[in-house]
Write an enzyme that holds these catalytic residues in place. Structure first.
Site, PDB file in Angstrom:
ATOM      1  N   GLU A 169      -0.282 -39.112 -56.423  1.00 38.83           N
ATOM      2  CA  GLU A 169      -0.086 -40.107 -55.358  1.00 38.83           C
ATOM      3  C   GLU A 169      -1.034 -41.298 -55.522  1.00 38.83           C
ATOM      4  OE1 GLU A 169       0.437 -38.557 -51.386  1.00 38.83           O
ATOM      5  OE2 GLU A 169      -0.870 -40.139 -50.591  1.00 38.83           O
ATOM      6  N   LYS A 184      12.095 -30.484 -39.833  1.00 39.56           N
ATOM      7  CA  LYS A 184      12.225 -31.493 -40.899  1.00 39.56           C
ATOM      8  C   LYS A 184      13.111 -30.945 -42.018  1.00 39.56           C
ATOM      9  CE  LYS A 184       7.387 -32.658 -40.561  1.00 39.56           C
ATOM     10  NZ  LYS A 184       6.228 -33.439 -40.996  1.00 39.56           N
ATOM     11  N   HIS A 228       0.051 -31.533 -55.862  1.00 38.89           N
ATOM     12  CA  HIS A 228       0.242 -32.977 -55.698  1.00 38.89           C
ATOM     13  C   HIS A 228      -1.159 -33.578 -55.564  1.00 38.89           C
ATOM     14  CE1 HIS A 228       2.205 -36.678 -54.133  1.00 38.89           C
ATOM     15  NE2 HIS A 228       1.203 -36.726 -53.264  1.00 38.89           N
TER      16      HIS A 228
HETATM   17  P1  FAD Z   1       5.600 -35.594 -37.804  1.00 34.41           P
HETATM   18  O1  FAD Z   1       6.243 -34.585 -38.681  1.00 34.41           O
HETATM   19  O2  FAD Z   1       6.492 -36.424 -36.957  1.00 34.41           O
HETATM   20  O3  FAD Z   1       4.525 -34.818 -36.912  1.00 34.41           O
HETATM   21  C1  FAD Z   1       3.560 -35.521 -36.133  1.00 34.41           C
HETATM   22  C2  FAD Z   1       3.111 -34.658 -34.951  1.00 34.41           C
HETATM   23  O4  FAD Z   1       4.167 -34.529 -33.986  1.00 34.41           O
HETATM   24  C3  FAD Z   1       2.738 -33.215 -35.292  1.00 34.41           C
HETATM   25  O5  FAD Z   1       1.698 -32.850 -34.417  1.00 34.41           O
HETATM   26  C4  FAD Z   1       4.012 -32.406 -35.006  1.00 34.41           C
HETATM   27  O6  FAD Z   1       3.704 -31.078 -34.608  1.00 34.41           O
HETATM   28  C5  FAD Z   1       4.662 -33.180 -33.873  1.00 34.41           C
HETATM   29  N1  FAD Z   1       6.116 -33.331 -34.012  1.00 34.41           N
HETATM   30  C6  FAD Z   1       6.846 -33.414 -35.142  1.00 34.41           C
HETATM   31  N2  FAD Z   1       8.143 -33.678 -34.865  1.00 34.41           N
HETATM   32  C7  FAD Z   1       8.232 -33.765 -33.520  1.00 34.41           C
HETATM   33  C8  FAD Z   1       9.309 -34.067 -32.628  1.00 34.41           C
HETATM   34  N3  FAD Z   1      10.543 -34.350 -33.089  1.00 34.41           N
HETATM   35  N4  FAD Z   1       9.046 -34.102 -31.280  1.00 34.41           N
HETATM   36  C9  FAD Z   1       7.777 -33.871 -30.819  1.00 34.41           C
HETATM   37  N5  FAD Z   1       6.720 -33.589 -31.634  1.00 34.41           N
HETATM   38  C10 FAD Z   1       6.942 -33.543 -32.971  1.00 34.41           C
HETATM   39  N6  FAD Z   1       0.546 -41.921 -43.457  1.00 34.41           N
HETATM   40  C11 FAD Z   1       0.889 -43.203 -43.684  1.00 34.41           C
HETATM   41  O7  FAD Z   1       0.741 -44.061 -42.793  1.00 34.41           O
HETATM   42  N7  FAD Z   1       1.387 -43.586 -44.906  1.00 34.41           N
HETATM   43  C12 FAD Z   1       1.590 -42.722 -45.917  1.00 34.41           C
HETATM   44  O8  FAD Z   1       2.045 -43.103 -46.983  1.00 34.41           O
HETATM   45  C13 FAD Z   1       1.249 -41.350 -45.698  1.00 34.41           C
HETATM   46  N8  FAD Z   1       1.451 -40.420 -46.661  1.00 34.41           N
HETATM   47  C14 FAD Z   1       1.193 -39.100 -46.393  1.00 34.41           C
HETATM   48  C15 FAD Z   1       1.459 -38.149 -47.379  1.00 34.41           C
HETATM   49  C16 FAD Z   1       1.209 -36.799 -47.149  1.00 34.41           C
HETATM   50  C17 FAD Z   1       1.534 -35.796 -48.220  1.00 34.41           C
HETATM   51  C18 FAD Z   1       0.636 -36.397 -45.909  1.00 34.41           C
HETATM   52  C19 FAD Z   1       0.316 -34.957 -45.658  1.00 34.41           C
HETATM   53  C20 FAD Z   1       0.361 -37.339 -44.934  1.00 34.41           C
HETATM   54  C21 FAD Z   1       0.650 -38.689 -45.148  1.00 34.41           C
HETATM   55  N9  FAD Z   1       0.400 -39.677 -44.183  1.00 34.41           N
HETATM   56  C22 FAD Z   1       0.727 -40.988 -44.420  1.00 34.41           C
HETATM   57  C23 FAD Z   1      -0.192 -39.308 -42.880  1.00 34.41           C
HETATM   58  C24 FAD Z   1       0.877 -39.037 -41.812  1.00 34.41           C
HETATM   59  O9  FAD Z   1       1.680 -40.171 -41.598  1.00 34.41           O
HETATM   60  C25 FAD Z   1       0.148 -38.654 -40.537  1.00 34.41           C
HETATM   61  O10 FAD Z   1      -0.440 -37.387 -40.689  1.00 34.41           O
HETATM   62  C26 FAD Z   1       0.977 -38.711 -39.266  1.00 34.41           C
HETATM   63  O11 FAD Z   1       0.075 -38.583 -38.157  1.00 34.41           O
HETATM   64  C27 FAD Z   1       2.019 -37.626 -39.132  1.00 34.41           C
HETATM   65  O12 FAD Z   1       3.069 -37.818 -39.975  1.00 34.41           O
HETATM   66  P2  FAD Z   1       4.189 -36.669 -40.142  1.00 34.41           P
HETATM   67  O13 FAD Z   1       5.237 -37.206 -40.996  1.00 34.41           O
HETATM   68  O14 FAD Z   1       3.574 -35.374 -40.485  1.00 34.41           O
HETATM   69  O15 FAD Z   1       4.712 -36.613 -38.605  1.00 34.41           O
END
Ligand code: FAD
Length: 282
Positions: free
Chosen positions: A10, A157, A258
């Site tokens: 990454e 997801k 990764h």
């Molecule tokens: P979600 O899966 O939406 O989860 C966020 C929170 O909400 C969790 O607490 C979950 O339990 C809860 N939740 C999930 N779905 C729902 C729903 N439908 N309704 C209610 N609650 C829900 N950030 C960036 O800005 N840019 C990047 O490029 C980036 N790359 C990343 C790559 C990796 C491999 C990882 C692990 C993280 C990355 N992040 C990045 C950080 C990430 O965006 C943050 O951790 C963010 O706070 C959560 O993203 P998520 O996609 O896990 O969110």
């Protein structure tokens, strides 16, 4: 021990010309490990939308497989669909779909779009074209309602169409294996790849880990703190620790690794060599 583990690297979205040149070298140097893809992060709220896209297309034009990270952030879903379609048209076939975080300073009026909803949106508009990866949190996302709710949302997801997940970084392999067990109990069988953060800078790691909820074990904090004024010593120590972590993960059945490279190739290269990952024949 996992045979032929899936390897990916990454990068953050380098904005300067110097940063882009460095990234080209990094791609070239890490290609010897035959990575499945190089991914490029997406700035909070879409702040690197164009930079991420330019870098991804540049990496692809150099002959490597590239995957953009993507979140709805501050954009309209119409703009996100347009961006996703442009990736499809350009022949990109992998994406990392995230909720993301809002950049600091932006108020709470904008509702973030959860990753499961983004995955559903991508599937709705581009069918099976993309291999979609999502984020997973063995030590649980800092905003999670509970451990089981976080596992539940990861499952959502996958139900929405994600193919695999990459984890937040961690230094305790037990956290990963327990998480995999909990996921299996609710029927999650898709690959969950550990995200590996090399140990290179004590202060940055502490600051970042507090924000993203990654636990740095107390013993490790002390060891790194002791070396915080000597970066060579810290890096050498960090390579030993992270090599052992990767060995334990692969020995326990992790499907791959990764690496969060911070756009540097040398440490990831050393880690991959220490692990005895096969080198591409020249
Ligand atoms: P979600 O899966 O939406 O989860 C966020 C929170 O909400 C969790 O607490 C979950 O339990 C809860 N939740 C999930 N779905 C729902 C729903 N439908 N309704 C209610 N609650 C829900 N950030 C960036 O800005 N840019 C990047 O490029 C980036 N790359 C990343 C790559 C990796 C491999 C990882 C692990 C993280 C990355 N992040 C990045 C950080 C990430 O965006 C943050 O951790 C963010 O706070 C959560 O993203 P998520 O996609 O896990 O969110």
């Amino acid at each position: 021990m996992t045979n032929n583990p899936h390897i990916s690297f990454e990068f953050f979205a380098a904005k300067t010309e110097q940063g882009r040149i460095k990234l080209k070298t990094t791609c070239h140097e890490l290609d010897k490990f035959s990575p499945e893809f190089y991914s490029v992060t997406y700035g909070a709220g879409g702040s690197t939308r164009d930079t991420t896209k330019d870098l991804v297309l540049g990496i692809q034009a150099d002959g490597y497989s590239a995957a953009p990270h993507l979140s709805v952030g501050g954009d309209s879903t119409k703009d996100v669909i347009k961006l996703v379609q442009s990736y499809k048209d350009a022949g990109i076939n992998k994406l990392v779909a995230l909720r993301g975080d809002l950049p600091s300073g932006i108020g709470g009026t904008k509702q973030l779009v959860h990753a499961n909803e983004l995955v559903a949106l991508i599937r709705q508009h581009t069918g099976d074209h993309f291999e979609i990866q999502v984020a997973a949190y063995p030590e649980i996302h800092p905003e999670a309602e509970s451990y089981s709710k976080d596992v539940y949302w990861l499952g959502e997801k996958f139900k929405a169409g994600a193919n695999s997940a990459i984890t937040q970084y961690f230094y305790n392999p037990d956290a990963y294996f327990r998480f995999i067990d909990e996921c299996a109990k609710v029927g999650i069988e898709q690959p969950i790849l550990p995200g590996i953060m090399p140990l290179t800078n004590y202060h940055n790691l502490m600051r970042f880990s507090d924000n993203c909820g990654a636990d740095i074990p107390r013993w490790l904090r002390w060891q790194l703190k002791e070396r915080s004024d000597n970066s060579d010593d810290l890096i050498k120590y960090g390579i030993d620790i992270v090599t052992k972590l990767c060995e334990d993960l692969l020995a326990g059945g992790a499907p791959g690794l990764h690496f969060y490279t911070m756009n540097q190739w040398r440490i990831s290269d050393t880690l991959c060599r220490n692990l005895g990952l096969p080198l591409k024949a020249l």
